[in-house]
Design a protein around this motif. Structure first.
Motif, mmCIF file in Angstrom:
data_model
loop_
_atom_site.group_PDB
_atom_site.id
_atom_site.type_symbol
_atom_site.label_atom_id
_atom_site.label_comp_id
_atom_site.label_asym_id
_atom_site.label_seq_id
_atom_site.Cartn_x
_atom_site.Cartn_y
_atom_site.Cartn_z
ATOM 1 N N UNK A 22 0.753 -1.410 -0.280
ATOM 2 C CA UNK A 22 0.038 0.201 -0.091
ATOM 3 C C UNK A 22 0.860 1.259 -0.269
ATOM 4 N N UNK A 23 0.548 2.184 -0.739
ATOM 5 C CA UNK A 23 1.183 3.512 -0.750
ATOM 6 C C UNK A 23 0.622 4.296 0.512
ATOM 7 N N UNK A 24 1.134 5.686 0.571
ATOM 8 C CA UNK A 24 0.536 6.709 1.441
ATOM 9 C C UNK A 24 -0.863 6.613 1.513
ATOM 10 N N UNK A 25 -1.481 6.928 0.359
ATOM 11 C CA UNK A 25 -2.879 7.136 0.342
ATOM 12 C C UNK A 25 -3.793 5.853 0.852
ATOM 13 N N UNK A 26 -3.116 4.901 0.313
ATOM 14 C CA UNK A 26 -3.877 3.601 0.974
ATOM 15 C C UNK A 26 -3.896 3.705 2.468
ATOM 16 N N UNK A 27 -2.696 3.568 3.109
ATOM 17 C CA UNK A 27 -2.667 3.563 4.407
ATOM 18 C C UNK A 27 -3.477 4.885 5.102
ATOM 19 N N UNK A 28 -3.419 6.038 4.427
ATOM 20 C CA UNK A 28 -4.360 7.002 5.001
ATOM 21 C C UNK A 28 -5.533 6.792 5.031
ATOM 22 N N UNK A 29 -6.040 5.994 4.130
ATOM 23 C CA UNK A 29 -7.558 5.464 3.941
ATOM 24 C C UNK A 29 -7.621 4.340 5.055
ATOM 25 N N UNK A 30 -6.947 3.674 5.424
ATOM 26 C CA UNK A 30 -6.842 2.844 6.334
ATOM 27 C C UNK A 30 -7.073 3.490 7.662
ATOM 28 N N UNK A 31 -6.165 4.292 8.085
ATOM 29 C CA UNK A 31 -6.330 5.160 9.085
ATOM 30 C C UNK A 31 -7.813 5.916 9.258
ATOM 31 N N UNK A 32 -8.308 6.298 8.284
ATOM 32 C CA UNK A 32 -9.555 7.012 8.297
ATOM 33 C C UNK A 32 -10.625 5.844 8.555
ATOM 34 N N UNK A 33 -10.714 4.888 7.894
ATOM 35 C CA UNK A 33 -11.795 3.937 7.837
ATOM 36 C C UNK A 33 -11.676 3.058 8.837
ATOM 37 N N UNK A 34 -10.684 2.608 9.272
ATOM 38 C CA UNK A 34 -10.443 1.527 10.312
ATOM 39 C C UNK A 34 -10.217 2.023 11.814
ATOM 40 N N UNK A 35 -9.342 2.998 11.952
ATOM 41 C CA UNK A 35 -8.972 3.521 13.145
ATOM 42 C C UNK A 35 -9.851 4.878 13.477
ATOM 43 N N UNK A 36 -10.523 5.421 12.416
ATOM 44 C CA UNK A 36 -11.601 6.405 12.705
ATOM 45 C C UNK A 36 -10.901 7.759 13.027
ATOM 46 N N UNK A 37 -9.573 7.774 12.580
ATOM 47 C CA UNK A 37 -8.718 9.152 12.919
ATOM 48 C C UNK A 37 -8.607 9.715 11.617
ATOM 49 N N UNK A 38 -8.279 11.219 11.898
ATOM 50 C CA UNK A 38 -8.021 12.116 10.687
ATOM 51 C C UNK A 38 -6.520 11.737 10.469
ATOM 52 N N UNK A 39 -6.249 11.324 9.133
ATOM 53 C CA UNK A 39 -4.953 11.076 8.579
ATOM 54 C C UNK A 39 -4.042 12.323 8.736
ATOM 55 N N UNK A 40 -4.608 13.571 8.562
ATOM 56 C CA UNK A 40 -3.917 14.658 8.554
ATOM 57 C C UNK A 40 -3.743 15.274 9.942
ATOM 58 N N UNK A 41 -3.968 14.715 10.887
ATOM 59 C CA UNK A 41 -3.515 15.166 12.092
ATOM 60 C C UNK A 41 -1.898 14.950 12.583
ATOM 61 N N UNK A 42 -1.473 15.329 13.503
ATOM 62 C CA UNK A 42 -0.044 15.369 13.926
ATOM 63 C C UNK A 42 0.476 14.059 14.400
ATOM 64 N N UNK A 43 -0.398 12.833 14.304
ATOM 65 C CA UNK A 43 -0.171 11.660 14.894
ATOM 66 C C UNK A 43 0.838 10.847 13.781
ATOM 67 N N UNK A 44 1.314 9.708 14.482
ATOM 68 C CA UNK A 44 2.141 8.814 13.632
ATOM 69 C C UNK A 44 1.412 7.341 13.739
ATOM 70 N N UNK A 45 1.522 6.590 12.740
ATOM 71 C CA UNK A 45 0.501 5.205 12.626
ATOM 72 C C UNK A 45 1.755 4.131 12.237
ATOM 73 N N UNK A 46 1.680 3.016 13.142
ATOM 74 C CA UNK A 46 2.327 2.006 12.804
ATOM 75 C C UNK A 46 1.752 0.794 12.368
ATOM 76 N N UNK A 47 2.155 0.216 11.282
ATOM 77 C CA UNK A 47 1.406 -1.014 10.518
ATOM 78 C C UNK A 47 2.543 -2.214 10.525
#
Length: 66
Positions: A22-47
């Motif tokens: 997955x590219x950055x956009x695919x991971x950002x979509x996963x953040x939004x749909x699965x984690x319910x978070x805004x991918x544009x916030x100042x958080x870091x996501x680990x997969x």
């Protein structure tokens, strides 16, 4: 004078295996749909991958704004 280092406000770990192709956009979509978070916030996501021997650190805010 050295610039201030970026530090995440929060760190989220996604516990389910992720397709590491997955590219950055695919991971950002996963953040939004699965984690319910805004991918544009100042958080870091680990997969992690299926074998749990590789990890990916996703920082959408920093990629687009740093």
């Amino acid at each position: 004078m050295m610039p201030e280092r970026w530090r995440p406000e929060r760190v989220f770990v996604y516990r389910h295996p992720v397709d590491m192709r997955k590219q950055i956009d695919g991971l950002a979509a996963l953040v939004a749909t699965e984690l319910g978070q805004d991918p544009a916030d100042r958080s870091m996501y680990v997969f992690i991958n299926r074998g749990r021997d590789r990890e990916t650190f996703c920082i959408p805010f920093c990629v687009r704004n740093c």
